[in-house]
Design an enzyme around this catalytic site. Structure first.
Site, PDB file in Angstrom:
ATOM      1  N   ASP A 134       0.816  -1.211   0.000  1.00 22.87           N
ATOM      2  CA  ASP A 134       0.000   0.000   0.000  1.00 22.87           C
ATOM      3  C   ASP A 134       0.851   1.263   0.000  1.00 22.87           C
ATOM      4  O   ASP A 134       0.495   2.266  -0.620  1.00 22.87           O
ATOM      5  CB  ASP A 134      -0.923   0.010   1.220  1.00 22.87           C
ATOM      6  CG  ASP A 134      -2.140  -0.896   1.010  1.00 22.87           C
ATOM      7  OD1 ASP A 134      -2.344  -1.373  -0.112  1.00 22.87           O
ATOM      8  OD2 ASP A 134      -2.871  -1.120   1.988  1.00 22.87           O
ATOM      9  N   GLY A 135       1.988   1.227   0.700  1.00 26.01           N
ATOM     10  CA  GLY A 135       2.873   2.395   0.712  1.00 26.01           C
ATOM     11  C   GLY A 135       3.365   2.732  -0.679  1.00 26.01           C
ATOM     12  O   GLY A 135       3.407   3.903  -1.070  1.00 26.01           O
TER      13      GLY A 135
ATOM     14  N   THR B 200      -9.735   3.035   6.671  1.00 26.77           N
ATOM     15  CA  THR B 200      -9.393   1.758   7.300  1.00 26.77           C
ATOM     16  C   THR B 200      -7.942   1.712   7.751  1.00 26.77           C
ATOM     17  O   THR B 200      -7.503   0.695   8.301  1.00 26.77           O
ATOM     18  CB  THR B 200      -9.636   0.586   6.326  1.00 26.77           C
ATOM     19  OG1 THR B 200      -8.823   0.772   5.157  1.00 26.77           O
ATOM     20  CG2 THR B 200     -11.100   0.518   5.916  1.00 26.77           C
ATOM     21  N   ALA B 201      -7.193   2.787   7.520  1.00 22.05           N
ATOM     22  CA  ALA B 201      -5.766   2.798   7.856  1.00 22.05           C
ATOM     23  C   ALA B 201      -5.538   3.468   9.216  1.00 22.05           C
ATOM     24  O   ALA B 201      -6.060   3.023  10.228  1.00 22.05           O
ATOM     25  CB  ALA B 201      -4.991   3.487   6.734  1.00 22.05           C
TER      26      ALA B 201
ATOM     27  N   ASP C  96      -2.645  14.184  21.314  1.00 20.93           N
ATOM     28  CA  ASP C  96      -1.503  13.842  20.467  1.00 20.93           C
ATOM     29  C   ASP C  96      -1.651  14.407  19.067  1.00 20.93           C
ATOM     30  O   ASP C  96      -0.663  14.607  18.362  1.00 20.93           O
ATOM     31  CB  ASP C  96      -1.347  12.322  20.383  1.00 20.93           C
ATOM     32  CG  ASP C  96      -0.729  11.733  21.643  1.00 20.93           C
ATOM     33  OD1 ASP C  96      -0.344  12.501  22.536  1.00 20.93           O
ATOM     34  OD2 ASP C  96      -0.652  10.489  21.730  1.00 20.93           O
TER      35      ASP C  96
ATOM     36  N   PHE D 168      -8.647   4.300  11.375  1.00 23.39           N
ATOM     37  CA  PHE D 168      -9.275   3.198  12.097  1.00 23.39           C
ATOM     38  C   PHE D 168      -8.470   2.830  13.340  1.00 23.39           C
ATOM     39  O   PHE D 168      -9.032   2.502  14.396  1.00 23.39           O
ATOM     40  CB  PHE D 168      -9.432   1.990  11.170  1.00 23.39           C
ATOM     41  CG  PHE D 168     -10.286   0.895  11.730  1.00 23.39           C
ATOM     42  CD1 PHE D 168     -11.481   1.174  12.359  1.00 23.39           C
ATOM     43  CD2 PHE D 168      -9.895  -0.430  11.605  1.00 23.39           C
ATOM     44  CE1 PHE D 168     -12.278   0.155  12.869  1.00 23.39           C
ATOM     45  CE2 PHE D 168     -10.682  -1.450  12.112  1.00 23.39           C
ATOM     46  CZ  PHE D 168     -11.873  -1.163  12.751  1.00 23.39           C
ATOM     47  N   SER D 169      -7.135   2.893  13.232  1.00 22.66           N
ATOM     48  CA  SER D 169      -6.285   2.626  14.390  1.00 22.66           C
ATOM     49  C   SER D 169      -6.511   3.645  15.500  1.00 22.66           C
ATOM     50  O   SER D 169      -6.331   3.333  16.679  1.00 22.66           O
ATOM     51  CB  SER D 169      -4.806   2.632  13.976  1.00 22.66           C
ATOM     52  OG  SER D 169      -4.536   1.616  13.038  1.00 22.66           O
TER      53      SER D 169
ATOM     54  N   ALA E 291     -11.225   5.875   1.384  1.00 18.79           N
ATOM     55  CA  ALA E 291     -10.195   4.880   1.078  1.00 18.79           C
ATOM     56  C   ALA E 291      -9.179   4.763   2.209  1.00 18.79           C
ATOM     57  O   ALA E 291      -8.645   3.679   2.469  1.00 18.79           O
ATOM     58  CB  ALA E 291      -9.483   5.233  -0.230  1.00 18.79           C
TER      59      ALA E 291
ATOM     60  N   GLU F 281      -4.948  10.149   4.220  1.00 24.50           N
ATOM     61  CA  GLU F 281      -5.291  11.080   5.282  1.00 24.50           C
ATOM     62  C   GLU F 281      -4.249  12.179   5.415  1.00 24.50           C
ATOM     63  O   GLU F 281      -3.110  12.043   4.979  1.00 24.50           O
ATOM     64  CB  GLU F 281      -5.454  10.376   6.637  1.00 24.50           C
ATOM     65  CG  GLU F 281      -4.164  10.021   7.352  1.00 24.50           C
ATOM     66  CD  GLU F 281      -3.510   8.758   6.884  1.00 24.50           C
ATOM     67  OE1 GLU F 281      -2.256   8.750   6.780  1.00 24.50           O
ATOM     68  OE2 GLU F 281      -4.210   7.778   6.613  1.00 24.50           O
TER      69      GLU F 281
END
Length: 255
Positions: free
Chosen positions: A44-45, A155-156, A144, A159-160, A152, A115
C-alpha cells in the site's frame, strides 16, 4: 482489439524487483506517460507513492501485492494479467488538498489519498482549534493530534485511532482526534466531503505540530486547511473478487 500498453512500477523490495523483470519481459513495458495502464508492484505504501508521482497522468492503476500491507492491491499472479485488467472493476478516489502555513512564514501544499494528520512534535501535547467552513466547532483540542481521512484511507491510520470506517462513494470524510485529552469525550465527526477544515495551532513555539499528507511531512505548522479536491481523481482497478468497496465494507465486521 489491441492490448493495452502497460507501465510496470515496482518498490525496492526484492520480490517486487523480480516481478518487474518477469512481467516486463512477458507483457512489454512502456514509460508511464506513454502507457494506458500503470501496474504497481509492492504494498500500500508503494501504491500511494505511485499515485503521488503519476496521478497527474490520469492513467488507471492496477496494483499487485508484493509487500507487507496490500489493502489497495490485487493478488500477485504472473499469468492472465491482460484478462484480469480487462475484467477489472474501477474505484475512483478523490484526494485531499492540504495547504499549510509554517512558523517561518512559508506556505506549503500537498495531496493526500489516505489522510492528513497533525501530530505533536515533542512531549508537549498539541493544542489547536478546529473550524469547519469558517465556523469554529472546537475552540480548544488538546491531545496527540488529529486527522482527516478519506473513505479509502478510513481503514488505515484513522481506524487505528478509533475513527469510523467510511463506505467508498459515501461523499464523506472522517475527522478523528488522536488520544484526545480535551474535549475528553469528543470522538470526532463524519463530515460532508465538501467541508473545508481549518486547524489553527495554539502556542506553536511551545507546542510544535507537524502536518503529514500521506507520507509527506511538514514540520512547525501554524495553520492547516484541508478540502477534498474538486478536479483531481485517480482510478484504481480491482479484480471483481477483490472489490475495494466490498473490502472496506467488510472491515466493519472484522472482530
Amino acid at each position: 482489439m489491441t492490448s493495452p500498453r502497460l507501465a510496470f512500477l515496482a518498490s525496492s523490495a526484492e520480490s517486487a524487483q523480480q516481478a518487474l523483470v518477469t512481467l516486463s519481459a512477458r507483457y512489454g513495458h512502456h514509460p508511464p506517460a506513454d502507457a494506458d495502464i500503470l501496474v504497481a508492484l509492492g504494498g500500500d505504501g508503494f501504491m500511494l507513492q505511485t499515485l503521488h508521482r503519476h496521478g497527474q497522468l490520469g492513467k488507471p492503476v492496477f496494483g499487485m501485492k508484493l509487500g507487507t500491507v496490500g489493502f489497495m492491491m490485487n493478488h500477485h499472479r504472473e499469468e492472465g494479467l491482460l484478462e484480469r485488467i480487462a475484467a477489472a472493476e474501477p474505484a475512483t478516489l478523490r484526494p485531499l488538498e492540504m495547504t499549510a502555513q509554517t512558523e517561518s512564514g512559508i506556505e506549503v501544499h500537498s495531496l493526500a489519498y489516505n489522510e492528513v494528520s497533525l501530530l505533536r512534535q515533542t512531549r508537549q501535547a498539541a493544542q489547536m482549534s478546529i473550524d469547519l467552513n469558517g465556523q469554529t466547532r472546537v475552540e480548544e483540542m488538546i491531545g496527540d493530534g488529529v486527522l482527516v481521512a478519506t473513505p479509502a484511507g478510513s481503514t488505515a491510520y484513522n481506524f487505528s485511532a478509533h475513527g469510523p470506517i467510511l463506505p467508498l462513494g459515501s461523499n464523506t470524510l472522517a475527522l478523528t482526534p488522536i488520544a484526545p485529552y480535551r474535549p475528553r469525550r469528543w470522538r470526532g465527526a463524519i463530515l460532508k466531503s465538501g467541508t473545508e477544515i481549518t486547524f489553527r495551532v495554539m502556542d506553536a513555539h511551545k507546542r510544535p505540530v507537524s502536518a503529514t499528507a500521506d507520507s509527506h511531512e511538514f514540520r512547525d505548522v501554524t495553520e492547516v486547511t484541508i478540502r477534498e479536491s474538486c478536479d483531481r481523481t485517480v482510478r484504481l482497478l480491482f479484480d471483481p473478487e477483490h472489490n475495494l468497496e466490498e473490502r472496506i465494507f467488510s472491515e466493519q465486521f472484522v472482530v
